[in-house]
Design a protein around this motif. Structure first.
Motif, PDB file in Angstrom:
ATOM      1  N   ASP A 227       1.012  -0.941   0.127  1.00  4.67           N
ATOM      2  CA  ASP A 227       0.025   0.102   0.010  1.00  4.67           C
ATOM      3  C   ASP A 227       0.896   1.226  -0.079  1.00  4.67           C
ATOM      4  O   ASP A 227       2.109   1.209  -0.080  1.00  4.67           O
ATOM      5  CB  ASP A 227      -0.901   0.006   1.120  1.00  4.67           C
ATOM      6  N   THR A 228       0.205   2.574  -0.193  1.00  2.19           N
ATOM      7  CA  THR A 228       1.084   3.665  -0.135  1.00  2.19           C
ATOM      8  C   THR A 228       1.820   3.856   1.337  1.00  2.19           C
ATOM      9  O   THR A 228       2.952   4.676   0.998  1.00  2.19           O
ATOM     10  CB  THR A 228      -0.054   4.777  -0.424  1.00  2.19           C
ATOM     11  N   ASP A 243      -1.505  11.571  -7.181  1.00  2.00           N
ATOM     12  CA  ASP A 243      -3.055  11.411  -7.323  1.00  2.00           C
ATOM     13  C   ASP A 243      -3.373  12.154  -8.778  1.00  2.00           C
ATOM     14  O   ASP A 243      -2.855  13.076  -9.021  1.00  2.00           O
ATOM     15  CB  ASP A 243      -3.792  11.846  -6.397  1.00  2.00           C
ATOM     16  N   THR A 270      -3.418   6.441  -7.664  1.00  3.87           N
ATOM     17  CA  THR A 270      -2.379   7.158  -7.225  1.00  3.87           C
ATOM     18  C   THR A 270      -1.032   6.324  -7.757  1.00  3.87           C
ATOM     19  O   THR A 270      -0.986   5.259  -7.920  1.00  3.87           O
ATOM     20  CB  THR A 270      -2.416   6.910  -5.654  1.00  3.87           C
ATOM     21  N   PHE A 341      -1.502   2.349  -7.225  1.00  2.00           N
ATOM     22  CA  PHE A 341      -2.597   2.153  -5.903  1.00  2.00           C
ATOM     23  C   PHE A 341      -3.801   2.850  -5.916  1.00  2.00           C
ATOM     24  O   PHE A 341      -4.192   3.919  -6.820  1.00  2.00           O
ATOM     25  CB  PHE A 341      -1.669   2.828  -4.783  1.00  2.00           C
ATOM     26  N   THR A 343      -6.724   5.009  -4.848  1.00  2.00           N
ATOM     27  CA  THR A 343      -6.587   6.223  -4.304  1.00  2.00           C
ATOM     28  C   THR A 343      -7.371   6.661  -3.002  1.00  2.00           C
ATOM     29  O   THR A 343      -6.764   6.964  -1.920  1.00  2.00           O
ATOM     30  CB  THR A 343      -7.145   7.538  -5.261  1.00  2.00           C
ATOM     31  N   GLY A 346      -5.702   3.202  -0.559  1.00  2.00           N
ATOM     32  CA  GLY A 346      -4.466   3.161  -0.735  1.00  2.00           C
ATOM     33  C   GLY A 346      -3.669   1.933  -1.003  1.00  2.00           C
ATOM     34  O   GLY A 346      -2.557   1.768  -1.020  1.00  2.00           O
TER      35      GLY A 346
END
Length: 351
Positions: A227-228, A243, A270, A341, A343, A346
């Protein structure tokens, strides 16, 4: 040597839960590193394994034995702290030998083994000195030697290198890894330094808010962040996260930033790009401007701005004449090096 397992381990202080349902396996002889920001629960997890914190629920096993309610001295572990905690009135030899002397091992035998371990740690010529006469790196090696002499089933390291300067940290890290490989003792290492985590671990465990965000071999976590949060935490300089929407192979944001990224169309996504993979090209029609250049010998970190977006790129120092501060640049990245990813959540999107 022994395997270690956390099964549904939770730690709460009143209404505050700092570790929640931790499930983690440490393979026999492996080096597992817990990494994450302050307050994520990594040190609390290590202290529960050591018996220094009570487990609220769940259980911990070492070598198949349930040690959840055992005292620290009953767990066959050795711990190295951030604070060296050496006895100032004892010599290097006596500090290393102390755990054996506490077990009533005859003094000649304890000192002989201490000398052997000191030699293996490059401290053979310093065994007669007191801690005040040693450098920080040497003191930390004495603390490691004191842990080794006990021949435990499990080593625990609680940010042991954070008090050292950059050069000593790298040198001691290398020695520590070589030693762990030679001894083959199952080890759990806690740090907030993701570079330490990447270089030391067989398995890296990224923690966030008392949970495991991702666990796996360091290269896999680096190349395929879940994930982010993991994407931004693992890697230095950190990953660029933007984004926007992708159409015709180009990421576009509301502020006018454009990056050629290839790949499928996405109306809201993202995009993550490692600084090593973000390419800069002088272009009067580009969407970003060079704001800062940091030279690091053969490489440089170039910071560019496009509206509210601040991105970093790692470039060859030979390219710097074309990238002066104030230059307008176009941005691009190979499609194979672009991370996508969701947005809202995430979470990493399928390739």
């Amino acid at each position: 040597m022994a395997t270690v397992s956390f099964s549904g381990v939770t730690k709460s202080y009143g209404a505050t839960t700092v570790v929640s349902g931790l499930d983690l396996e440490l393979a026999d002889g492996s080096m597992t590193v817990l990494v994450g920001p302050s307050g994520c629960g990594k040190t609390t997890s290590l202290r529960m394994l050591a018996g220094l914190e009570e487990v609220t629920s769940g259980n911990i096993r070492i070598g198949g034995q349930d040690v959840t309610r055992l005292e620290p001295k009953q767990r066959d572990i050795a711990m190295v702290f951030q604070n060296y905690a050496l006895y100032p009135h004892l010599t290097v030899r006596e500090n290393i030998a102390f755990p054996l002397r506490a077990k009533k091992t005859p003094r000649p035998e304890a000192l002989r083994r201490a000398d052997d371990i000191a030699a293996s740690l490059g401290l053979g010529h310093l065994v007669g000195r007191k801690p005040k006469d040693l450098s920080g790196g040497q003191q930390q090696r004495v603390a490691i030697g004191r842990a080794i002499i006990r021949e435990p089933a499990v080593f625990l390291f609680d940010e042991p290198l954070s008090n050292l300067d950059a050069k000593l940290r790298v040198e001691t890290r290398t020695e520590l890894l070589r030693l762990q490989r030679r001894l083959g003792v199952t080890s759990l290492y806690v740090t907030h330094d993701q570079e330490e985590a990447m270089t030391l671990s067989d398995r890296i465990v990224v923690m966030r808010d008392g949970h495991i965000a991702q666990a796996g071999p360091p290269e896999d976590v680096y190349r395929h962040p879940a994930d982010t949060f993991v994407a931004a935490f693992v890697g230095s300089p950190k990953m660029n996260l933007i984004d926007g929407a992708v159409a015709a192979g180009e990421l576009r944001t509301q502020s006018g930033l454009r990056i050629a990224v290839g790949g499928p169309q996405a109306t809201a996504v993202t995009i993550g790009i490692r600084p090593d993979d973000l390419e800069l090209s002088p272009d009067q029609d580009g969407s970003a401007t060079v704001e800062l250049v940091e030279l690091l010998g053969p490489r440089a970190i170039v910071t560019v701005r496009a509206g509210e977006h601040i991105l970093t790129s790692v470039v060859s120092a030979a390219a710097l004449p074309e990238l002066p501060v104030g230059a307008t640049v176009a941005l691009s990245a190979a499609a194979s090096e672009v991370h996508r990813f969701d947005t809202d959540s995430g979470l990493r999107l399928p390739a």
